[in-house]
Design a protein around this motif. Structure first.
Motif, PDB file in Angstrom:
ATOM      1  N   TYR B 225     -65.148  -5.676  75.938  1.00 22.21           N
ATOM      2  CA  TYR B 225     -63.827  -5.053  75.876  1.00 22.21           C
ATOM      3  C   TYR B 225     -62.926  -5.909  74.997  1.00 22.21           C
ATOM      4  O   TYR B 225     -62.809  -7.109  75.196  1.00 22.21           O
ATOM      5  CB  TYR B 225     -63.200  -4.935  77.271  1.00 22.21           C
ATOM      6  N   GLY B 226     -62.322  -5.286  73.984  1.00 11.97           N
ATOM      7  CA  GLY B 226     -61.391  -5.993  73.122  1.00 11.97           C
ATOM      8  C   GLY B 226     -60.017  -5.330  73.209  1.00 11.97           C
ATOM      9  O   GLY B 226     -59.929  -4.108  73.235  1.00 11.97           O
ATOM     10  N   ALA B 227     -58.970  -6.142  73.297  1.00  9.30           N
ATOM     11  CA  ALA B 227     -57.609  -5.593  73.377  1.00  9.30           C
ATOM     12  C   ALA B 227     -56.768  -6.250  72.294  1.00  9.30           C
ATOM     13  O   ALA B 227     -56.864  -7.451  72.038  1.00  9.30           O
ATOM     14  CB  ALA B 227     -57.020  -5.864  74.758  1.00  9.30           C
ATOM     15  N   TRP B 228     -55.970  -5.409  71.654  1.00  7.45           N
ATOM     16  CA  TRP B 228     -55.134  -5.910  70.561  1.00  7.45           C
ATOM     17  C   TRP B 228     -53.733  -5.371  70.769  1.00  7.45           C
ATOM     18  O   TRP B 228     -53.568  -4.202  71.116  1.00  7.45           O
ATOM     19  CB  TRP B 228     -55.696  -5.412  69.209  1.00  7.45           C
ATOM     20  N   ILE B 229     -52.751  -6.206  70.516  1.00  8.39           N
ATOM     21  CA  ILE B 229     -51.370  -5.743  70.675  1.00  8.39           C
ATOM     22  C   ILE B 229     -50.762  -5.534  69.289  1.00  8.39           C
ATOM     23  O   ILE B 229     -50.864  -6.398  68.412  1.00  8.39           O
ATOM     24  CB  ILE B 229     -50.523  -6.772  71.456  1.00  8.39           C
ATOM     25  N   LEU B 230     -50.163  -4.359  69.082  1.00 13.55           N
ATOM     26  CA  LEU B 230     -49.434  -4.075  67.847  1.00 13.55           C
ATOM     27  C   LEU B 230     -47.997  -3.751  68.226  1.00 13.55           C
ATOM     28  O   LEU B 230     -47.751  -2.930  69.121  1.00 13.55           O
ATOM     29  CB  LEU B 230     -50.068  -2.901  67.088  1.00 13.55           C
ATOM     30  N   LYS B 231     -47.087  -4.408  67.506  1.00 11.83           N
ATOM     31  CA  LYS B 231     -45.670  -4.316  67.839  1.00 11.83           C
ATOM     32  C   LYS B 231     -44.883  -3.583  66.769  1.00 11.83           C
ATOM     33  O   LYS B 231     -45.337  -3.445  65.638  1.00 11.83           O
ATOM     34  CB  LYS B 231     -45.098  -5.747  67.933  1.00 11.83           C
ATOM     35  N   ASP B 232     -43.698  -3.173  67.127  1.00 12.94           N
ATOM     36  CA  ASP B 232     -42.729  -2.606  66.183  1.00 12.94           C
ATOM     37  C   ASP B 232     -43.277  -1.412  65.401  1.00 12.94           C
ATOM     38  O   ASP B 232     -43.055  -1.272  64.189  1.00 12.94           O
ATOM     39  CB  ASP B 232     -42.248  -3.683  65.189  1.00 12.94           C
ATOM     40  N   LEU B 233     -43.994  -0.594  66.089  1.00 14.06           N
ATOM     41  CA  LEU B 233     -44.544   0.594  65.435  1.00 14.06           C
ATOM     42  C   LEU B 233     -43.496   1.692  65.366  1.00 14.06           C
ATOM     43  O   LEU B 233     -42.593   1.756  66.210  1.00 14.06           O
ATOM     44  CB  LEU B 233     -45.730   1.133  66.247  1.00 14.06           C
ATOM     45  N   THR B 234     -43.635   2.539  64.346  1.00 17.07           N
ATOM     46  CA  THR B 234     -42.821   3.742  64.301  1.00 17.07           C
ATOM     47  C   THR B 234     -43.753   4.935  64.444  1.00 17.07           C
ATOM     48  O   THR B 234     -44.647   5.139  63.621  1.00 17.07           O
ATOM     49  CB  THR B 234     -42.071   3.847  62.955  1.00 17.07           C
ATOM     50  N   ILE B 235     -43.533   5.683  65.487  1.00 15.61           N
ATOM     51  CA  ILE B 235     -44.377   6.861  65.695  1.00 15.61           C
ATOM     52  C   ILE B 235     -43.817   7.996  64.841  1.00 15.61           C
ATOM     53  O   ILE B 235     -42.628   8.332  64.944  1.00 15.61           O
ATOM     54  CB  ILE B 235     -44.368   7.288  67.182  1.00 15.61           C
ATOM     55  N   ARG B 236     -44.630   8.526  63.984  1.00 19.80           N
ATOM     56  CA  ARG B 236     -44.196   9.662  63.174  1.00 19.80           C
ATOM     57  C   ARG B 236     -45.437  10.415  62.701  1.00 19.80           C
ATOM     58  O   ARG B 236     -46.555  10.128  63.129  1.00 19.80           O
ATOM     59  CB  ARG B 236     -43.358   9.167  61.983  1.00 19.80           C
ATOM     60  N   GLN B 237     -45.183  11.382  61.819  1.00 20.30           N
ATOM     61  CA  GLN B 237     -46.279  12.142  61.252  1.00 20.30           C
ATOM     62  C   GLN B 237     -47.110  11.248  60.330  1.00 20.30           C
ATOM     63  O   GLN B 237     -46.563  10.387  59.639  1.00 20.30           O
ATOM     64  CB  GLN B 237     -45.654  13.240  60.406  1.00 20.30           C
ATOM     65  N   SER B 238     -48.405  11.453  60.298  1.00 14.52           N
ATOM     66  CA  SER B 238     -49.266  10.658  59.417  1.00 14.52           C
ATOM     67  C   SER B 238     -49.086  11.091  57.974  1.00 14.52           C
ATOM     68  O   SER B 238     -48.701  12.233  57.701  1.00 14.52           O
ATOM     69  CB  SER B 238     -50.733  10.882  59.774  1.00 14.52           C
ATOM     70  N   PRO B 239     -49.381  10.192  57.033  1.00 16.37           N
ATOM     71  CA  PRO B 239     -49.376  10.606  55.628  1.00 16.37           C
ATOM     72  C   PRO B 239     -50.422  11.697  55.379  1.00 16.37           C
ATOM     73  O   PRO B 239     -51.382  11.830  56.133  1.00 16.37           O
ATOM     74  CB  PRO B 239     -49.716   9.318  54.874  1.00 16.37           C
ATOM     75  N   LEU B 240     -50.170  12.431  54.295  1.00 17.38           N
ATOM     76  CA  LEU B 240     -51.007  13.584  53.985  1.00 17.38           C
ATOM     77  C   LEU B 240     -52.499  13.241  53.914  1.00 17.38           C
ATOM     78  O   LEU B 240     -53.345  13.970  54.417  1.00 17.38           O
ATOM     79  CB  LEU B 240     -50.526  14.176  52.654  1.00 17.38           C
ATOM     80  N   TRP B 241     -52.828  12.122  53.255  1.00 20.01           N
ATOM     81  CA  TRP B 241     -54.254  11.803  53.088  1.00 20.01           C
ATOM     82  C   TRP B 241     -54.960  11.687  54.427  1.00 20.01           C
ATOM     83  O   TRP B 241     -56.097  12.113  54.590  1.00 20.01           O
ATOM     84  CB  TRP B 241     -54.441  10.518  52.268  1.00 20.01           C
ATOM     85  N   LEU B 242     -54.245  11.106  55.425  1.00 18.60           N
ATOM     86  CA  LEU B 242     -54.846  10.904  56.743  1.00 18.60           C
ATOM     87  C   LEU B 242     -54.983  12.246  57.474  1.00 18.60           C
ATOM     88  O   LEU B 242     -56.010  12.542  58.070  1.00 18.60           O
ATOM     89  CB  LEU B 242     -53.991   9.916  57.541  1.00 18.60           C
ATOM     90  N   GLN B 243     -53.940  13.049  57.351  1.00 19.90           N
ATOM     91  CA  GLN B 243     -54.019  14.383  57.958  1.00 19.90           C
ATOM     92  C   GLN B 243     -55.164  15.192  57.350  1.00 19.90           C
ATOM     93  O   GLN B 243     -55.900  15.878  58.055  1.00 19.90           O
ATOM     94  CB  GLN B 243     -52.704  15.134  57.733  1.00 19.90           C
TER      95      GLN B 243
END
Ligand code: ZN
Lengths: 344, 808
Positions: B225-243
């Protein structure tokens, strides 16, 4: 008397001519030629004649008798001819009316397909093996390299009866049983037809009960090329000389390597059409080289022995061959369906 | 598995390889292609445009007059009816000459007096799958949300020019449940290089271990089991390429965080989960088997009760996810989420399968865990995810993964020789060619003489034994190139057993007698499974076998007789105006003598006949089926297979006509029955007079004699005599026949009933029955006195024994 004889002859011939049936003709015969007939009457008077006249009259009487007899015969045969013609005419039938059908049933199409496959393989030295439809988990799964909790068991959702008993999902357990009976000694060459069961809802393409026929050949030095050659023989027999086969890699727990067999599409000759979904090929059966675990579990030394196995669904074969659109036709026993295949 | 060509091209160079070619190659190499779809639209006249001006159409309320910059010298005037069109938008413009899906050709036109030089498009008009159209564009044109260049081709931007290959994976090829896995195989098929992502992530000064610790309670269920913390994220729509990528894989974009985990799922085949750290409720992850009765509300809003077979991810107290199956609602990533706990783990296939099965939750993620993911790549996938999250959600990645357990895997080595491979395939593949194939597969190997030792890569769990390598080599060598041979060796005689031949004879006989072979279901209704059961089975007091989980009440029990299903087939026919039907079936019934033991499978011959046996109306031939028609069929069978030694005895059976039913006995033991079904049952099945028989075919076959005896045709004359008697009406003809036959020995060859009369001119309760007697001796001509003596003996015997009165 001469005159009288001539008269008799004249009368007789007229009456003969006028006679309309054999009964009348018989009357005429009796009247003129009978024991009390006209000619006899005349001859009774012969005693009164001179010695010279007697033979002359006698001869004349004989001549008249002969002529009448001849006329009678000729008329008789004419009447017979007429009667026969009348009878024939009366017996005439309308040959376009339907004949009386021969009372005859026939085989079920699936059984016919199976019999055809059995016949092909028995001439190639195979025996027909059968086994129970209610199987143990061991024979249906474990002996075929499908231990409990094997993910591939999901592939065939089964009708269980108890923890250990189920409706067989394939005819392969017959292979496992037959291998065991051979106690590690080849060759084993069998073809196994039978009913199988899966948890499917019946619709046009699914049936909770269907048939399968499988083949197994285990001996020393059996190669994948032998599988290919055998399947090619089968495909050409079943679908026609002009059809080609193609093997492509697949997966079955009881074979390794495994192969799916396709035949070239008859409709488009391999060009691609709606029947073959544009690929030019139609999937017919699964096959492969018997997995060493299956051989070992059945008591065969997998270093010494190898083998191939293949399995197919007669329903699918029949549906493809005759363009049958609904698998349920095989089990409703509609006579309009059954009878279509009695002649082929 | 949906494989986007463009996505695949990220890893393997496919230039000069058409998609059709690729699809065929994949199918032939073991990745069966179901379907290729796309491109939806690939037209260079469809471009990005900038709406410089947007005014209302002078002559139409609902139309707008737009001046659009498409990178040409002059602006294009376009009339647009979409409610959401506005100045300053980057939009998709179909210029005159463009052909949209459905063959819709764009031309210059005049609309209400104004020139329109093209069309501003909605996603639907561009052939975009309706289910992926974002809510805000459902009723209007599409508007770009990111930097695009005016005049640029729009189809590639929206991935409309992509082709998607749908592959049907076999159970062993879970390695191809990822784009990278497919890339490995495609590279091997074409002998191409593979370019894999080299994930790198900028780590901030912080450390995840300050935020979280990991504890594994059950190493078997959860080896890593690996856990990673990511901070200060902005939740929004993904860029077109990812979609675009997700849509090509059949996944609907949600938000950047969820989309990245899904992207990794498809790219690496590694399921990840993102928890909202601030809602996780503690600074420790404890994975353990659930307590019996423990509950969790999963993110579909369902309250689920857990058992000790399920693995859960907890915050030390409360479960926050059913491992590998579904996360909990409480710590779901939401719009206001800023810090996430990214989970990258290996859960054992068994525990995930149990969880997904018990809760009816099958997902792309659980499917991959269930088949077993590549444990050695978990960290790489996590790194790739962290990298993308920092890119698309502006996240800050805190230090390194906090880990527990190991991602090591013991290598599996598979050894084989060139000869072994060739002997099994039946081909002649050189050492060099084998080396080439193994290299293309990117398997590490050693070669010693002609013995290969291959190290099975962690991504290919299906390579374990020699035979697996036979398949690898055969499929890349090409199944097509394997020759056609037949097994060498002794051509043993095959053929049918005596029993199998007899069954064929029975079939042939019945068919020639006019019956149609049928197939009915072995599984029947509970109610039917106990009806029409032949007395010899009925007497054993067996219960019908029931399925533990039937799909439907129609097929819940194994039959003890095929009669009900055959009656149902008659009913089916009659309902379709087929009134004259004669069916038979040879099949098993299932007799369970001991519970939980395999039942005896008794093969029986069953028939059902209704309507006319013969029906040729214009010739006046109309013979309705009756008792004697079906009995005659049976007698013919018994004469052929059992020399006719079967006795018919009158019987009263449930569901059968009390006056027209007989059981058959062989050596005194019942082996089946024949008769008319009861009129009440006829009505139940909507049938007219219907006749059935059900015979133990196993027994018939067991008692069948080998071969047939020949008896020379006698040269001495036979003498026929008729005898008629008046007897009691109830006296069975068979009994009289038997008595005559016995009394007639040794001179009587045969005796047959030729007339039965019971009517007006007969005394009440009496009948007249006439027999035809054939006298014969094989060695000499019988004398008149001998026959007369015999005849008298017969008459006397019948008079005294049966009070029979000889008729004139
Ligand atoms: Zn075709």
């Amino acid at each position: 008397m001469k005159e009288r004889l001539k008269e008799i002859k004249q009368e007789a011939l007229e009456q003969i001519e006028a006679a309309v049936d054999e009964k009348k003709l018989q009357d005429v015969k009796v009247y003129f030629l009978g024991k009390k007939g006209q000619i006899t009457e005349v001859l009774k008077g012969m005693g009164k004649l001179s010695k010279e006249e007697r033979p002359v009259i006698g001869q004349l009487a004989n001549e008249v008798r002969d002529e009448i007899t001849e006329a009678l015969e000729s008329k008789k045969s004419k009447l017979e001819q007429a009667a026969l013609e009348k009878q024939l005419k009366a017996e005439s039938v309308d040959v376009t009316l339907p004949g009386r059908p021969v009372q005859k049933g026939g085989p079920h199409l699936l059984r016919k397909v199976i019999r055809d496959i059995e016949d092909l393989f028995t001439t190639m030295g195979y025996e027909v093996a059968e086994g129970p439809e209610v199987e143990t988990d061991f024979y249906n799964f474990e002996s075929l390299n499908l231990p409990k909790n094997h993910p591939a068991r999901d592939m065939q959702d089964s009708f269980f009866i108890s923890e250990d008993l189920l409706m067989r999902t394939q005819t392969s357990p017959v292979q496992a049983r037959t291998l065991r009976q051979h106690e590690g000694r080849g060759p084993v060459k069998i073809i196994c037809p039978g009913k199988v069961y899966r948890r499917d809802t019946d619709d046009a393409t699914h049936s909770h009960q269907f048939t399968q026929i499988e083949g197994l050949y285990v001996d020393e030095k059996i190669r994948m090329s032998d599988l290919k050659g055998t399947l090619n023989t089968f495909a050409k027999h079943m679908f026609g000389e002009e059809r080609n086969i193609r093997l492509r890699p697949s997966f079955f727990p009881f074979t390794e390597p495994s192969a799916e067999m396709d035949i070239s599409c008859k409709i488009c000759q391999g060009e691609g059409c709606s029947v073959c979904k544009g690929s030019g090929w139609i999937e017919i059966l699964g096959s492969g080289m018997v997995h060493p675990n299956v051989l070992e579990m059945a008591g065969f030394d997998s270093n010494k022995y190898s083998g191939f196995a293949f399995g197919m669904g007669p329903e699918r074969i029949a549906m493809l061959k005759y363009g049958i659109e609904d698998i349920r036709h095989f089990y409703t026993n509609d006579v309009r369906f059954l009878k279509q295949f009695h002649g082929v | 598995m949906l494989v986007s060509r463009k996505w695949l091209e990220q890893y393997v160079d496919l230039s000069n390889i058409s998609t059709d070619d690729l699809a065929e190659k994949m199918t032939k190499s073991g990745l069966e292609v179901e379907e290729v779809t796309g491109p939806a639209l690939d037209d260079e006249n469809v471009v990005v445009g900038y709406v410089e001006q947007c005014e209302q159409h002078p002559n139409a309320d609902k139309l707008n007059l737009c001046q659009v910059n498409v990178g040409e010298d002059e602006l294009l005037q376009i009339v647009c009816g979409a409610p959401n069109v506005a100045q300053g938008q980057y939009v998709v413009v179909a210029k005159p000459g463009a052909v949209l899906p459905g063959g819709f050709r764009i031309k210059k036109a005049k609309l209400r007096g104004e020139t329109s030089n093209g069309m501003i498009c909605s996603l639907q008009e561009l052939g975009y799958d309706e289910k992926y159209v974002p809510e805000q564009f459902k009723d209007g044109i599409y508007v770009f949300d990111e930097d695009v260049t005016v005049g640029e081709a729009a189809c590639p931007l929206l991935n409309l020019d992509d082709e998607v290959i749908e592959i049907e994976l076999t159970a062993n090829r879970s390695d191809c449940l990822s784009l990278i896995g497919v890339a490995y195989d495609v590279a091997a098929m074409y002998d191409k290089d593979i370019h894999l992502p080299q994930p790198e992530v900028d780590i901030s000064s912080g450390s995840s271990s300050d935020y979280i610790s990991v504890k594994i309670d059950d190493e078997e269920a959860n080896p890593y089991y690996g856990a990673w913390i990511l901070k200060d994220l902005t939740i929004r729509q993904s860029p077109l390429w990812l979609q675009n990528r997700l849509i090509s894989a059949g996944i609907r974009p949600i938000n950047n965080v969820v989309d990245v985990t899904n992207y990794i799922l498809m790219e690496y085949g590694q399921p990840l989960h993102a928890f909202d750290y601030d809602r996780f409720g503690s600074k420790e992850v404890v994975t353990r088997l659930a307590n019996e009765g423990e509950t969790i509300k999963t993110l579909d809003g369902e309250e689920r009760t857990l058992s000790s077979h399920h693995l859960v991810i907890t915050n030390g107290e409360e479960p926050h996810a059913i491992a590998g199956v579904m996360g909990g609602e409480e710590s779901e990533v939401q719009e206001d989420t800023t810090t996430i706990l990214l989970e990258a783990a290996y859960f054992s296939p068994g525990v995930v399968r149990q969880g997904s099965k018990d809760h009816g939750l099958r997902s792309e993620a659980s499917a991959r865990f269930e088949k077993g993911i590549d444990i050695t790549r978990v960290k790489e996938a996590a790194t790739r995810a962290a990298q993308l999250l920092s890119e698309v959600a502006d996240g800050e990645v805190l230090g390194n993964l906090v880990e527990e357990g190991s991602t090591e895997k013991d290598p599996i080595n598979v050894s084989f020789t060139q000869d072994e491979i060739n002997a099994r395939i039946g081909a002649d593949i050189s050492i060099d060619d084998m080396k080439q194939i193994i290299k293309r597969l990117r398997f590490n190997y050693e070669l010693d003489g002609q013995t290969f030792t291959v190290e099975s890569p962690a991504r290919r769990q299906d390579i374990v034994i020699k035979e697996d390598m036979v398949e690898e080599i055969a499929r890349l060598y090409g199944y097509d190139r394997i020759p056609y041979t037949l097994p060498v060796g002794v051509r043993d005689k095959g053929g049918l057993t005596k029993r199998q031949k007899l069954i064929r004879e029975v079939n042939d006989y019945l068919q020639s007698a006019g019956l149609n072979e049928s197939l009915t279901y072995s599984l029947t209704k509970a109610e039917w499974s106990t009806r029409f059961v032949s007395p010899e089975i009925q007497n054993q007091n067996l219960s019908p076998i029931g399925l533990s989980l039937p799909m439907t009440d129609l097929h819940s029990h194994l039959r003890l007789s095929a009669v009900p299903e055959l009656l149902s087939s008659l009913q089916y026919n009659v309902a379709r105006n087929q009134y004259d039907v004669a069916l038979y079936e040879i099949g098993s019934v299932f007799l369970q003598h001991e519970p939980r033991k395999q039942p005896e499978e008794n093969v029986r011959l069953t028939a059902a006949v209704t309507g006319h046996w013969e029906n040729h109306p214009w010739q006046g031939i109309k013979v309705p089926a009756d008792f004697f028609v079906v009995k005659g069929v049976l007698e013919g069978l018994f004469n052929h297979f059992l020399d006719g030694q079967v006795e018919f005895e009158k019987a009263e059976l449930e569901d059968m006509h009390p006056g027209q039913t007989a059981v058959m006995k062989l050596n005194g033991e019942t082996m089946g029955y024949v008769g008319q079904i009861h009129p009440i049952v006829q009505r139940e099945f909507d049938l007219q007079e219907t006749f059935v028989f059900d015979v133990d075919l196993d027994r018939v076959l067991d008692e069948t004699d080998d071969g047939e005896d020949y008896r020379a045709i006698t040269k001495y004359p036979t003498i026929a005599q008729d005898l008629a008697f008046v007897v009691d009406r109830e006296l069975p003809a068979k009994q009289l026949e038997q008595a005559i036959y016995e009394q007639g020995q040794p001179h009587l060859e045969s005796v047959k009933v030729f007339d039965v009369y019971q009517g007006e001119h007969m005394e009440e309760g009496k009948k007249s029955i006439a027999f035809n007697l054939i006298f014969q001796n094989d060695e000499r001509t019988l004398k008149d006195e001998e026959i007369e003596e015999t005849r008298q003996a017969i008459v006397q015997h019948l008079e005294t024994e049966y009070q029979a009165v000889l008729r004139g």
